[in-house]
Design an enzyme around this catalytic site. Structure first.
Site, mmCIF file in Angstrom:
data_model
loop_
_atom_site.group_PDB
_atom_site.id
_atom_site.type_symbol
_atom_site.label_atom_id
_atom_site.label_comp_id
_atom_site.label_asym_id
_atom_site.label_seq_id
_atom_site.Cartn_x
_atom_site.Cartn_y
_atom_site.Cartn_z
ATOM 1 N N GLU A 1 16.168 0.485 -2.080
ATOM 2 C CA GLU A 1 14.720 0.603 -1.931
ATOM 3 C C GLU A 1 13.975 0.084 -3.162
ATOM 4 O O GLU A 1 13.337 0.846 -3.882
ATOM 5 C CB GLU A 1 14.323 2.067 -1.701
ATOM 6 N N PRO A 2 14.017 -1.213 -3.428
ATOM 7 C CA PRO A 2 13.250 -1.731 -4.572
ATOM 8 C C PRO A 2 11.754 -1.683 -4.301
ATOM 9 O O PRO A 2 11.296 -1.934 -3.185
ATOM 10 C CB PRO A 2 13.736 -3.179 -4.685
ATOM 11 N N ARG B 1 8.878 -1.635 -7.538
ATOM 12 C CA ARG B 1 8.356 -2.349 -8.702
ATOM 13 C C ARG B 1 9.127 -3.631 -8.972
ATOM 14 O O ARG B 1 8.528 -4.662 -9.331
ATOM 15 C CB ARG B 1 8.403 -1.417 -9.926
ATOM 16 N N CYS C 1 -15.645 5.519 -20.426
ATOM 17 C CA CYS C 1 -15.938 6.472 -21.500
ATOM 18 C C CYS C 1 -14.803 7.484 -21.592
ATOM 19 O O CYS C 1 -14.978 8.690 -21.366
ATOM 20 C CB CYS C 1 -17.271 7.165 -21.244
#
Length: 380
Positions: free
Chosen positions: A242-243, A245, A309
């Site tokens: 399950e690749p 990234r 901010c």
């Protein structure tokens, strides 16, 4: 091949910044590397890495399945035509909607806790996710195979849950293990696979061993594949992976323009992208390569700061580059995973456009939001 600098400038001029730009050739090359290493293993894309429909259609056309962890991801998979054995439904707290959609589409469920056996739709196909209780060489937020993680069942529970699935008239396909993301030490996989192999005497043979993903971008895939296949062979099982990234990260570049500079206790380059476009540095301490797309002599080190901010709104620290000026273009590399997918409307900021670069041509994958898009679901 990397996207040439002149094409990066052209994309930024045409679509504005912040902008996500993906190289189609690198997407294809990453998938080829996975298939070359893992051979006959079935490949499922972990959709959470980047769920853009253009990418999903490309992967689906290449015969890749999808691992989904929400009702929305299941809907995306269905949208591109995926169903049946090409779908995995995962997650530690699945909703009724996820069970129903998974059943309707004929997906395989990954069981994350014992009580889930009684929640599955009748006659489901299922894998049991095992937590090998290891120290994992990644950020704590990315370590899913550590003893203190919320994921999976214990090694001792796994055979019991497999039998419970069979007793409930489900199809218990086998075991699943995924120890985290951006794993730095390949020995973590060796240790996890060894602990799974030790279960063979209690589980008997299995149909499937799902070895997950989590490989670092520079990982020794052939080495990991050999070890994953060896543990699958222990069970007489087919190997699944399950690749997420790994498939998309290096294809993606976040383009951002310099707004200005300032010096306090450090030198800052202020840019028009920040934590709302790329959260990983703030969330995980992730380090992304940064390229200055202008000429000049290096003028020291700079921190790349976004417009929010928030003190943590920093995309990179200690980047050596030529003196920047307003309008200069920066490329944040390896941003194809968990970049656009995690982008947000915090501060009522519009999420960026996404563009595919293929054969020297630019194709819009997602238009930039307008403020009206951001508040469209609000009731006035």
């Amino acid at each position: 091949m990397p996207i040439p600098s002149d094409h990066l400038h052209r994309a930024a001029d045409q679509y504005g910044t912040p902008l996500y730009l993906y190289a189609a050739a690198e997407l294809d090359a990453a998938l080829l590397r996975v298939r070359s290493a893992f051979g006959a293993a079935r490949v499922y894309y972990a959709m959470k890495a980047n769920p853009n429909l253009t990418l999903l259609r490309r992967l689906h056309a290449a015969g890749v399945g999808f691992e989904c962890v929400s009702a929305g991801e299941i809907a995306r998979a269905e949208r591109v035509g995926a169903s049946g054995e090409s779908l995995l439904v995962n997650g530690p707290a699945k909703s009724d909607a996820e069970y129903a959609a998974g059943a309707r589409l004929g997906a395989t469920f990954i069981v994350d806790r014992a009580e889930e056996v009684d929640l599955l739709p009748p006659h489901s196909r299922a894998l049991v996710r095992v937590n090998p209780a290891l120290e994992i060489s990644t950020h704590d937020h990315l370590a899913t195979g550590a003893a203190g993680s919320k994921f999976g069942v214990t090694l001792a529970q796994a055979p019991v849950v497999l039998q419970a699935l069979r007793n409930a008239d489900h199809t218990a396909l086998g075991l699943h293990v995924h120890i985290g993301s951006a794993i730095r030490n390949a020995q973590d996989f060796t240790a996890a696979f060894a602990r799974l192999a030790d279960l063979r005497s209690e589980t008997g043979p299995l149909t499937v061993l799902d070895a997950g993903g989590g490989w670092g971008l520079n990982a020794d895939l052939p080495g990991i594949a050999r070890e994953a296949q060896a543990v699958a062979d222990v069970f007489g099982a087919q190997l699944w992976v399950e690749p997420g990234r790994y498939l998309v990260a290096q294809a993606g570049t976040l383009l951002t323009r310099v707004v200005g500079t300032k010096q306090t206790g450090r030198n800052f380059v202020l840019v028009d992208a920040g934590m709302t476009e790329l959260l990983r540095p703030m969330l995980y301490g992730a380090v992304h390569p940064v390229s200055a797309l202008w000429e000049g002599e290096d003028s020291g080190t700079w921190d790349i700061a976004g417009p929010a901010c928030e003190s943590g709104d920093l995309l990179a620290r200690d980047v050596t580059m030529p003196s920047p000026k307003r309008g200069d273009l920066l490329a944040i590399r390896e941003a194809g995973a968990y970049g656009a997918g995690m982008s947000s409307n915090y501060l009522t900021r519009s999420r960026p456009a996404e563009v595919l670069w293929e054969g020297g041509e630019l194709k819009l994958m997602r238009r930039r939001e307008t403020p009206e898009d951001v508040w469209a679901a609000e009731v006035e």
